[in-house]
Every structure is written in structure tokens, then in C-alpha cells.
Design a protein around this motif. Structure first.
Motif, PDB file in Angstrom:
ATOM      1  N   THR A  59      23.851  -8.710 -22.245  1.00  8.09           N
ATOM      2  CA  THR A  59      23.551  -8.934 -20.830  1.00  8.09           C
ATOM      3  C   THR A  59      22.896  -7.695 -20.224  1.00  8.09           C
ATOM      4  OG1 THR A  59      25.564 -10.277 -20.746  1.00  8.09           O
ATOM      5  CG2 THR A  59      24.486  -9.785 -18.657  1.00  8.09           C
ATOM      6  N   SER A  60      23.422  -6.528 -20.558  1.00  6.44           N
ATOM      7  CA  SER A  60      22.838  -5.278 -20.055  1.00  6.44           C
ATOM      8  C   SER A  60      21.433  -5.082 -20.594  1.00  6.44           C
ATOM      9  CB  SER A  60      23.718  -4.088 -20.448  1.00  6.44           C
ATOM     10  OG  SER A  60      25.000  -4.188 -19.863  1.00  6.44           O
ATOM     11  N   GLY A  86      36.430  -8.096 -27.433  1.00  5.70           N
ATOM     12  CA  GLY A  86      35.062  -7.854 -27.873  1.00  5.70           C
ATOM     13  C   GLY A  86      34.088  -8.558 -26.933  1.00  5.70           C
ATOM     14  N   THR A  87      33.214  -7.772 -26.294  1.00  3.18           N
ATOM     15  CA  THR A  87      32.317  -8.306 -25.268  1.00  3.18           C
ATOM     16  C   THR A  87      30.892  -7.884 -25.589  1.00  3.18           C
ATOM     17  OG1 THR A  87      34.098  -8.039 -23.637  1.00  3.18           O
ATOM     18  CG2 THR A  87      31.870  -8.438 -22.794  1.00  3.18           C
ATOM     19  N   VAL A 121      31.195  -4.140 -27.165  1.00  2.00           N
ATOM     20  CA  VAL A 121      32.134  -3.091 -26.783  1.00  2.00           C
ATOM     21  C   VAL A 121      33.458  -3.794 -26.511  1.00  2.00           C
ATOM     22  CG1 VAL A 121      30.425  -1.500 -25.808  1.00  2.00           C
ATOM     23  CG2 VAL A 121      31.451  -3.256 -24.346  1.00  2.00           C
ATOM     24  N   PHE A 122      34.537  -3.022 -26.521  1.00  2.00           N
ATOM     25  CA  PHE A 122      35.840  -3.605 -26.232  1.00  2.00           C
ATOM     26  C   PHE A 122      36.205  -3.296 -24.784  1.00  2.00           C
ATOM     27  CE2 PHE A 122      35.808  -3.538 -30.803  1.00  2.00           C
ATOM     28  CZ  PHE A 122      36.386  -4.755 -31.127  1.00  2.00           C
ATOM     29  N   LEU A 161      30.079  -0.098 -21.581  1.00  3.10           N
ATOM     30  CA  LEU A 161      31.481  -0.429 -21.360  1.00  3.10           C
ATOM     31  C   LEU A 161      31.728  -0.744 -19.893  1.00  3.10           C
ATOM     32  CD1 LEU A 161      34.359  -0.766 -22.318  1.00  3.10           C
ATOM     33  CD2 LEU A 161      34.679   1.713 -22.097  1.00  3.10           C
ATOM     34  N   GLU A 162      31.135   0.034 -19.008  1.00  7.78           N
ATOM     35  CA  GLU A 162      31.290  -0.223 -17.573  1.00  7.78           C
ATOM     36  C   GLU A 162      30.712  -1.585 -17.206  1.00  7.78           C
ATOM     37  OE1 GLU A 162      29.425   1.505 -13.409  1.00  7.78           O
ATOM     38  OE2 GLU A 162      29.974   2.947 -14.984  1.00  7.78           O
TER      39      GLU A 162
END
Length: 320
Positions: A230-231, A225-226, A215-216, A272-273
Motif C-alpha cells: 500500500t505504501s 504480518g502486514t 512488516v509485523f 511499520l508506521e
């Protein structure tokens, strides 16, 4: 450098690297070993010189660093930005010297100048029984900081293998002496196995890994871009996420290692959060010593619009 030999991935048997093809790499390794035997103050002086030389000669990396710092620190004057670029090369030059300490010496000898902050946060997280992700970042103390961490806790590590198989063998063998298990960057099965055994695993998300599963999310106010992995990992394993960082002290030799409270209500169900939260944490850590971050990496390479030429257009293709 040559590409990894995929017929023999991560071959750590030194007898496989005796042919003349590897002699130049062996010479580099021998020089690293010799420098690693110097007193740490001498290594810092030498590292500063190497960093300054790189600052002058590595046009491509300097341009990337200048671009990142211009984007991330708009509040700085032009003189302050230029100074931070120069200090970044110096810090990473010292980090190159510290690489030799991590690979060829016993970091236990540096514990008397290593200061641990918040270790109780890590111990509490481990009591949950589902393992711990040590949410790290690419600081200039990357290898030495990781080695010093293992003097105080037990941990596994995920690593992206080096393109040079011999350097990768040296790096992997060094890390195997320090960490419980050295996992490949894509070895999710091994990662989950470690977490199931209630291990801690060093894990970093702060680089641009392309357009897949991202997600950005804002990073220093710029959409970056991340990865969302991890989630997914936390959701599946129920592990704790403990942010941590490590920095070189200013002035005299010494190191600080920080553990922070495990993230609550993570994952949130909103990628995103979650990504924004992680980037904010890493950004806060970087601001403790911004020159000690790996700004030479094209962190903002992938843009939301695939047709966007991006921030690095015009980057020199070669160094001096």
C-alpha cells in the motif's frame, strides 16, 4: 476443489465448462441462482440456518475463529467470546446468501435500504486527479457491499481468483457487470494504469499473504504480518487512500457504507508506521460490527519467528 487450470487462466466463456466434470459446480450455481430470487428476509433466515450448521460442523474453521476472537477480544468473558463466534458464523452464512444477490440480481433494487456515509470524502479525494485506493476489508458483506458501492461511484476492483475455474468465471462476469475493470490480485501494472486514469480501485490488505514484503504491525494488539505494498503504491502513484467499509444493519434488512477522509501524510516513509496506521483503521471499522468480519481466516498465521508454531497449532485438519 480443483486447482485453477493455469493453461486457461480466468476463462469466462461458459462453453468451456459443459463437460460432466463441471456438472456438480453447475448444480451449486443453479441453487445459488434460485435462492437469490427469494425475498431478502427469507435469504437472511436461510443464511442464519446455514451459518449455524457450519458452526456445528466446520470444526477447523470454528477453531480458527475461536482462536482469533480469543486473541483479539481478551476483554470479553468466555460466554461473550463463544457468542461472538456463533454470531460470526451466522453473519457469514447470511453473507453467502448475499453472494447470490451480488452475482445474479441487480443490487440497484437495494439502494432504497442502503445508507451512504461520507461520500463527500471520496469525491474530494478523486479531485486530486491521481486515482483513489478504496482501502477495504474482508467483511461478510464483501461481494454485495462492493456491488452496492458501484451504485453510487465508479470503481475498479482487484480480486484473488477462485480455485474453481467455473465459479471464478461466474464471479468475474458478475463483477465485470458492476465494476469498470476486474484486475488480478497481482496485476500491479493494471492497478497503476487504473490510477493513472484517475479511477478508484477496491483494495484490501487485511489478510495474511505470507512472509514476502511484509512488516509485523499490531492488529488488535497482536503482531500481524502486514503487506507494505500500500505504501509503495501510494508513493509511486501519488493516489489518495480512502478507507471504506460496508456492514449489514441489525434487525431489519439494510446496509451501511462508510467512506472516510483520505489519509494525510501517507506514505510516511516508515513502513511499520504506515502498516500500523492501516491496521488501526481496519480494526476500528471491524469494531462497528465484529461478528461481520471474516474471522475464519488465519490472520496471524505468519509469525516474526519462523520457528514459532503459532497460534493455530492443534487446529483440526478436517471438518465433521
Amino acid at each position: 476443489m480443483k486447482k485453477t487450470d493455469h493453461k486457461h487462466p480466468r476463462n469466462t466463456d461458459y462453453s468451456a465448462y459443459l463437460s460432466p466434470r463441471w456438472w456438480a459446480t453447475w448444480l451449486v450455481i443453479a441453487l445459488m441462482w434460485l435462492v437469490a430470487q427469494l425475498p431478502i428476509r427469507c435469504q437472511w433466515v436461510l443464511g442464519k440456518s446455514i451459518g449455524l450448521l457450519a458452526w456445528k460442523l466446520l470444526n477447523r474453521r470454528r477453531h480458527i475463529t475461536e482462536t482469533n476472537i480469543r486473541l483479539c477480544f481478551p476483554e470479553l468473558s468466555d460466554e461473550q467470546k463463544a457468542s461472538l463466534v456463533r454470531k460470526t458464523f451466522i453473519a457469514n452464512g447470511i453473507g453467502l446468501m448475499e453472494l447470490g444477490i451480488a452475482w445474479f440480481r441487480d443490487p440497484a433494487k437495494l439502494t432504497n435500504i442502503t445508507y451512504i456515509h461520507g461520500l463527500n470524502h471520496f469525491k474530494k479525494a478523486l479531485e486530486g486527479g491521481n486515482g483513489v485506493i478504496l482501502l477495504g476489508g474482508h467483511y461478510s458483506t464483501l461481494d454485495l457491499g462492493g456491488s452496492l458501492v458501484t451504485e453510487f461511484i465508479e470503481a475498479d476492483v482487484m480480486q484473488r481468483d477462485h480455485n474453481n475455474p467455473l465459479l471464478n468465471a461466474v464471479m468475474t462476469r458478475a463483477r465485470e457487470r458492476r465494476y469498470g475493470t476486474v484486475l488480478g490480485a497481482r496485476d500491479l501494472r493494471g492497478l497503476f494504469r487504473s490510477l493513472q486514469q484517475n479511477h478508484a480501485v477496491w483494495y484490501a490488505t487485511d489478510q495474511d499473504y505470507g512472509r514476502k514484503d511484509i512488516v509485523f504491525a499490531p492488529f488488535f494488539g497482536i503482531e500481524a504480518g502486514t503487506i507494505t505494498a500500500t505504501s509503495r503504491i501510494a508513493e509511486r502513484s501519488k493516489c489518495a487512500i480512502v478507507p471504506f467499509s460496508h456492514f449489514r444493519r441489525k434487525g431489519k434488512p439494510g446496509y451501511d457504507i462508510y467512506f472516510h477522509p483520505p489519509l494525510e501524510n501517507f506514505p510516511s516513509g516508515d513502513d511499520l508506521e504506515d502498516a500500523t496506521r492501516i491496521n488501526t483503521i481496519i480494526e476500528k471499522e471491524i469494531r462497528k460490527a465484529p461478528e461481520q468480519y471474516l474471522w475464519m481466516h488465519r490472520r496471524f498465521k505468519t509469525r516474526p519467528d519462523p520457528e514459532d508454531s503459532g497460534f493455530y497449532a492443534g487446529t483440526p485438519t478436517k471438518d465433521a
